[in-house]
Structure formats: structure tokens, C-alpha cells
Motif scaffolding. Structure first.
Motif, PDB file in Angstrom:
ATOM      1  N   ALA A 277      15.726 -76.353 -12.595  1.00  0.00           N
ATOM      2  CA  ALA A 277      15.006 -76.839 -14.121  1.00  0.00           C
ATOM      3  C   ALA A 277      15.122 -75.623 -14.835  1.00  0.00           C
ATOM      4  N   TYR A 278      14.745 -74.359 -14.281  1.00  0.00           N
ATOM      5  CA  TYR A 278      14.469 -73.167 -14.873  1.00  0.00           C
ATOM      6  C   TYR A 278      16.100 -72.925 -15.439  1.00  0.00           C
ATOM      7  N   GLY A 279      17.008 -72.920 -14.607  1.00  0.00           N
ATOM      8  CA  GLY A 279      18.393 -72.516 -14.903  1.00  0.00           C
ATOM      9  C   GLY A 279      18.913 -73.399 -16.246  1.00  0.00           C
ATOM     10  N   VAL A 280      18.390 -74.691 -16.755  1.00  0.00           N
ATOM     11  CA  VAL A 280      18.978 -75.311 -17.672  1.00  0.00           C
ATOM     12  C   VAL A 280      17.957 -75.239 -18.700  1.00  0.00           C
ATOM     13  N   GLY A 281      16.940 -74.254 -18.788  1.00  0.00           N
ATOM     14  CA  GLY A 281      16.029 -73.953 -19.813  1.00  0.00           C
ATOM     15  C   GLY A 281      14.935 -74.991 -20.016  1.00  0.00           C
ATOM     16  N   LYS A 282      14.484 -75.785 -18.986  1.00  0.00           N
ATOM     17  CA  LYS A 282      13.449 -76.701 -19.049  1.00  0.00           C
ATOM     18  C   LYS A 282      12.209 -75.982 -18.776  1.00  0.00           C
ATOM     19  N   GLY A 283      11.708 -75.394 -19.667  1.00  0.00           N
ATOM     20  CA  GLY A 283      10.171 -74.883 -19.628  1.00  0.00           C
ATOM     21  C   GLY A 283      10.201 -73.680 -19.240  1.00  0.00           C
ATOM     22  N   GLU A 284       8.846 -72.976 -19.190  1.00  0.00           N
ATOM     23  CA  GLU A 284       8.582 -71.779 -18.642  1.00  0.00           C
ATOM     24  C   GLU A 284       8.224 -71.851 -17.204  1.00  0.00           C
ATOM     25  N   ARG A 285       8.661 -70.949 -16.408  1.00  0.00           N
ATOM     26  CA  ARG A 285       8.391 -70.543 -14.928  1.00  0.00           C
ATOM     27  C   ARG A 285       6.983 -69.916 -14.971  1.00  0.00           C
ATOM     28  N   ARG A 286       5.955 -70.544 -14.393  1.00  0.00           N
ATOM     29  CA  ARG A 286       4.690 -69.627 -14.213  1.00  0.00           C
ATOM     30  C   ARG A 286       4.185 -69.576 -12.759  1.00  0.00           C
ATOM     31  N   ILE A 287       3.976 -68.360 -12.369  1.00  0.00           N
ATOM     32  CA  ILE A 287       3.940 -67.970 -11.044  1.00  0.00           C
ATOM     33  C   ILE A 287       2.385 -67.516 -10.823  1.00  0.00           C
ATOM     34  N   ILE A 288       1.985 -67.691  -9.933  1.00  0.00           N
ATOM     35  CA  ILE A 288       0.428 -67.468  -9.411  1.00  0.00           C
ATOM     36  C   ILE A 288       0.423 -66.094  -9.218  1.00  0.00           C
ATOM     37  N   ASN A 289      -0.554 -65.511  -9.889  1.00  0.00           N
ATOM     38  CA  ASN A 289      -0.457 -63.711  -9.674  1.00  0.00           C
ATOM     39  C   ASN A 289      -0.979 -63.599  -8.325  1.00  0.00           C
ATOM     40  N   ASP A 290      -1.016 -62.030  -8.279  1.00  0.00           N
ATOM     41  CA  ASP A 290      -1.159 -61.650  -6.500  1.00  0.00           C
ATOM     42  C   ASP A 290      -2.653 -61.813  -6.359  1.00  0.00           C
ATOM     43  N   ARG A 291      -3.199 -61.674  -7.350  1.00  0.00           N
ATOM     44  CA  ARG A 291      -5.075 -61.680  -7.138  1.00  0.00           C
ATOM     45  C   ARG A 291      -5.256 -62.951  -6.808  1.00  0.00           C
ATOM     46  N   GLU A 292      -4.973 -64.264  -7.457  1.00  0.00           N
ATOM     47  CA  GLU A 292      -5.134 -65.446  -7.256  1.00  0.00           C
ATOM     48  C   GLU A 292      -4.382 -65.866  -5.870  1.00  0.00           C
ATOM     49  N   ALA A 293      -3.003 -65.616  -5.499  1.00  0.00           N
ATOM     50  CA  ALA A 293      -2.292 -65.888  -4.536  1.00  0.00           C
ATOM     51  C   ALA A 293      -3.087 -65.022  -2.931  1.00  0.00           C
ATOM     52  N   GLU A 294      -3.517 -64.149  -3.329  1.00  0.00           N
ATOM     53  CA  GLU A 294      -4.187 -63.668  -2.100  1.00  0.00           C
ATOM     54  C   GLU A 294      -5.717 -64.178  -1.887  1.00  0.00           C
ATOM     55  N   PHE A 295      -6.240 -64.387  -2.933  1.00  0.00           N
ATOM     56  CA  PHE A 295      -7.538 -65.301  -2.558  1.00  0.00           C
ATOM     57  C   PHE A 295      -7.166 -66.560  -1.990  1.00  0.00           C
ATOM     58  N   ASN A 296      -6.352 -67.377  -2.593  1.00  0.00           N
ATOM     59  CA  ASN A 296      -5.834 -68.574  -1.996  1.00  0.00           C
ATOM     60  C   ASN A 296      -5.435 -68.405  -0.495  1.00  0.00           C
ATOM     61  N   PHE A 297      -4.713 -67.477  -0.100  1.00  0.00           N
ATOM     62  CA  PHE A 297      -4.507 -67.239   1.206  1.00  0.00           C
ATOM     63  C   PHE A 297      -5.565 -67.003   2.055  1.00  0.00           C
ATOM     64  N   ARG A 298      -6.572 -66.159   1.605  1.00  0.00           N
ATOM     65  CA  ARG A 298      -7.797 -65.893   2.401  1.00  0.00           C
ATOM     66  C   ARG A 298      -8.547 -67.133   2.700  1.00  0.00           C
ATOM     67  N   VAL A 299      -8.506 -67.965   1.679  1.00  0.00           N
ATOM     68  CA  VAL A 299      -9.561 -69.124   1.743  1.00  0.00           C
ATOM     69  C   VAL A 299      -8.905 -70.296   2.714  1.00  0.00           C
ATOM     70  N   ALA A 300      -7.687 -70.504   2.378  1.00  0.00           N
ATOM     71  CA  ALA A 300      -7.074 -71.531   3.224  1.00  0.00           C
ATOM     72  C   ALA A 300      -6.222 -71.405   4.312  1.00  0.00           C
ATOM     73  N   SER A 301      -5.624 -70.004   4.539  1.00  0.00           N
ATOM     74  CA  SER A 301      -4.804 -69.858   5.533  1.00  0.00           C
ATOM     75  C   SER A 301      -4.972 -68.435   6.135  1.00  0.00           C
ATOM     76  N   GLN A 302      -5.873 -68.349   7.124  1.00  0.00           N
ATOM     77  CA  GLN A 302      -6.093 -66.978   7.727  1.00  0.00           C
ATOM     78  C   GLN A 302      -4.869 -66.866   8.333  1.00  0.00           C
ATOM     79  N   PRO A 303      -4.731 -65.086   8.317  1.00  0.00           N
ATOM     80  CA  PRO A 303      -3.398 -64.663   9.213  1.00  0.00           C
ATOM     81  C   PRO A 303      -3.579 -65.217  10.428  1.00  0.00           C
ATOM     82  N   VAL A 304      -2.124 -65.620  10.819  1.00  0.00           N
ATOM     83  CA  VAL A 304      -2.114 -66.015  12.469  1.00  0.00           C
ATOM     84  C   VAL A 304      -2.504 -64.987  13.326  1.00  0.00           C
ATOM     85  N   SER A 305      -2.126 -63.658  12.939  1.00  0.00           N
ATOM     86  CA  SER A 305      -2.596 -62.370  13.673  1.00  0.00           C
ATOM     87  C   SER A 305      -3.696 -61.893  13.286  1.00  0.00           C
ATOM     88  N   THR A 306      -4.849 -62.218  14.177  1.00  0.00           N
ATOM     89  CA  THR A 306      -6.336 -61.713  13.576  1.00  0.00           C
ATOM     90  C   THR A 306      -6.631 -60.753  14.527  1.00  0.00           C
TER      91      THR A 306
END
Length: 366
Positions: A277-306
Motif C-alpha cells: 500500500a505504501y509503495g503505491v502512495g496510499k496514505g502515510e505509514r505510522r509506526i509506534i514509537n520506541d517508548r510506546e512499543a517498549e511499554f506494550n512489550f513490557r505489559v503484554a509480552s514479558q521476555p522469554v529469558s528472565t
């Protein structure tokens, strides 16, 4: 991925450090803002339960009981894979570490369709190179189906799985298959995945590796490819994109590894759609920033190696004993697969669970 328990990332992630989790019953008393008083001490599974807490991973009175449970869940993952067309000829395999003999693991036999596998078909193999994949047990129903011949294991699969199990003592299960979206994305220049949505944040940071040194089919002189893949996964990796090859995931339980594999395949498919879609110019690609992505990871996907590893000489391995801290790290991703497990049991009329505990009382001299 389970719904995020908090409406937005906190201003600081200090409260998400390695503080011990409470072993006391979870309080549902709330502050004025409606957030649980001890939210920082809850596991993510506890945090999303409104009311009664889901029971989580069971305990087992014996190794044979644990084996039975794990093999049934392993077979359910295969049935799930069949339903989603993850088959590709002889390719694709899942392994689970044996709870009593940590240097052994169970794996599916070669050339049996995922949708036909039963718990008793699985083979118990050594992970030691000196044993060259020796089969210690398993394949009971296979023998009845094909007469005196016992189905063999996949040698390439053994090379990959044994290497991961040897290198990662925290890993209880490994999944690998050659799926459509995974193979397509794996040839896109050795790229990982962008944090395009909440679910893919389960693979944020070190959780997703890319192995970009494709060395051919893992047989003969290429058997060392298994070691290279295990090394690329790293000490904290939960999944890997294998360039020009396919996908791989790991987990403390086969339920976790199975869920992560499916999530990785779907995430590759979404990435491919976005690229198109992005290659044919259909809209802007929005990516979750590092701060929010890390927060999501910590809340819902604890590291397998603990730091919680299979003690090679201790009875209290994954699923045994009463270690609430260990369970808190395992349960969220374990529970992501339980609706699929229940569905596969119902759809098969329970036919793939063809073993009893007495069938799995195994004594082996390694």
C-alpha cells in the motif's frame, strides 16, 4: 496480543523494573483514577482479568503427568497449524523439552501431516551431538499405522531444535515452519518487522532476531546451520526471521511458542500489505514509537529469558513446583493460545489426545 491493561504509557517506566511480584491475592481496590493500587506488582495476565483471575499454567504431581499435558498441547498446536495451512511437504517441526530429562526433547515424526498427528506419534530425541539424534521413545501409534516401520525424525529439524535447546536452557519449546508470509518477508533484504500495531510489539527489540546468512538445506555439511540459527536468536530472542527460509519461535511452553509463531506469520503478512500500500502512495505509514512499543512489550509480552532457567538437576522445572514469579512471566503468552487449544480439542472430538499418564512413565539412562 491481550488488550493492554493501561490506557496510555506512564511518564516513566521505572516502576516496570525487576521488582518482585507479589504472592498475595490481587487486590481490586482502585485509586481515584481507577487504576489498581498494586498494578505495578501484577503480571500482565492478572492486570487484564476483570474479576476472577484466570488459573494459568497448572502444576503437576509427576513428570509423567506433565509429559501428557505438554504432548497434548503440542499436538493441538500442530492441528492449529494444519487449519491455517502452515504445511509445506516434509518441512515444519515443533519440539518440547522433556520435563524430567532436560537433554531430551519431543519432536514430530517426518512425513506425517500436521492435521493427523496424535500425542503418541511424537518422538523423544537427544539434543547431544554425540548421540546424533538418537530416538529414545515415542511413535507408538505410528507403528500401528504403518506396520513394523517406525517413522523417523526430520534430521534438519533435529539439527535446528537441538542447537536451540542446548544454547537456551530457558526455552521449553521451539517452533519452525516454512509459511507463506514468513517466506515472502524473509527475502526482503534481511529486515525485521516495524512496530506497525499493538500486537507486533510482542517482538520489540531483542525479542525478534534476523538470521541473514542462509546456508542451504540443513543437511550434510550444512548441519552447522542449526548452531548458527541458535546463535542468531541470541539470549533473549523469542522469534527469528530466517532469510530465504522461514520463521522460528521459542517459548517456555509450547502454547507460548505456538502463539508467537502464528503472530509472527500474521505480522509478516501485515508488513507485506503495508509495504504494498505504501509503495503505491496510499496514505502515510505510522509506526509506534520506541517508548510506546517498549511499554506494550513490557505489559503484554514479558521476555522469554528472565533468568528463570530449566535446572538440569532439579525436579522443579517449568510447570512443576509453586514458583509464582516463574509463572507470572510465563502465563500471559501461554494463555493467548488457550482458546485455540480448546477449539482444536472440540473440533477433533478429543481424538488426538490418545495417551494416558501410565504410557509416559519413562526411565532412561542417558
Amino acid at each position: 496480543m491481550a488488550p493492554i491493561a493501561f490506557s496510555s504509557p506512564p511518564t516513566s517506566t521505572d516502576h516496570l523494573s525487576e521488582a518482585p511480584l507479589s504472592k498475595e491475592p490481587i487486590s481490586r481496590d482502585t485509586k481515584a483514577n481507577g487504576v489498581a493500587n498494586n498494578e505495578a506488582e501484577e503480571s500482565s495476565l492478572q492486570a487484564i482479568c476483570h474479576g476472577t483471575i484466570l488459573p494459568g499454567i497448572p502444576s503437576f504431581p509427576s513428570f509423567s503427568a506433565h509429559r501428557l499435558w505438554a504432548l497434548n498441547h503440542m499436538t493441538a498446536v500442530f492441528r492449529h497449524w494444519s487449519r491455517h495451512s502452515y504445511t509445506e511437504g516434509l518441512s515444519g517441526h515443533i519440539s518440547i523439552r522433556d520435563p524430567e530429562y532436560p537433554h531430551l526433547f519431543w519432536m514430530n515424526p517426518l512425513a506425517v501431516h500436521f492435521g493427523l498427528l496424535r500425542a503418541s506419534d511424537m518422538l523423544l530425541l537427544s539434543d547431544k551431538p554425540a548421540d546424533d539424534g538418537r530416538i529414545f521413545a515415542g511413535g507408538n501409534v505410528t507403528e500401528r499405522r504403518w506396520g513394523a516401520r517406525t517413522r523417523c525424525a526430520n534430521k534438519a529439524g533435529w539439527a535446528i531444535h537441538s542447537a536451540v535447546h542446548r544454547r537456551r536452557s530457558d526455552v521449553g519449546a521451539v517452533c519452525h515452519a516454512h509459511t507463506k508470509a514468513g517466506k515472502a518477508w524473509s527475502c526482503m533484504g534481511g529486515r525485521g518487522l516495524e512496530m506497525l500495531n499493538q500486537d507486533v510489539c510482542d517482538f520489540y527489540g531483542e525479542a525478534l532476531a534476523v538470521y541473514d546468512q542462509y546456508g542451504g538445506v540443513v543437511v550434510g555439511e550444512a548441519l552447522g546451520e542449526g548452531e548458527q540459527i541458535a546463535r542468531a536468536l541470541g539470549p533473549r530472542g523469542k522469534a527469528a526471521i530466517l532469510v530465504n527460509h522461514g520463521l522460528l519461535s521459542v517459548g517456555t511452553t509450547v502454547d507460548e511458542a505456538g502463539f508467537l509463531f502464528g503472530l509472527l506469520e500474521r505480522s509478516c503478512a501485515i508488513q507485506l500489505e503495508v509495504e504494498k500500500a505504501y509503495g503505491v502512495g496510499k496514505g502515510e505509514r505510522r509506526i509506534i514509537n520506541d517508548r510506546e512499543a517498549e511499554f506494550n512489550f513490557r505489559v503484554a509480552s514479558q521476555p522469554v529469558s528472565t533468568g528463570l532457567k530449566f535446572d538440569l538437576g532439579d525436579y522443579c522445572v517449568i510447570g512443576l513446583g509453586d514458583d509464582s514469579l516463574m509463572r507470572a512471566f510465563q502465563e500471559p503468552l501461554f494463555y493467548e493460545f488457550q482458546p485455540e487449544y480448546d477449539y482444536e480439542v472440540a473440533m477433533s472430538h478429543d481424538q488426538f489426545q490418545d495417551l494416558e499418564e501410565k504410557d509416559l512413565r519413562i526411565k532412561i539412562s542417558e
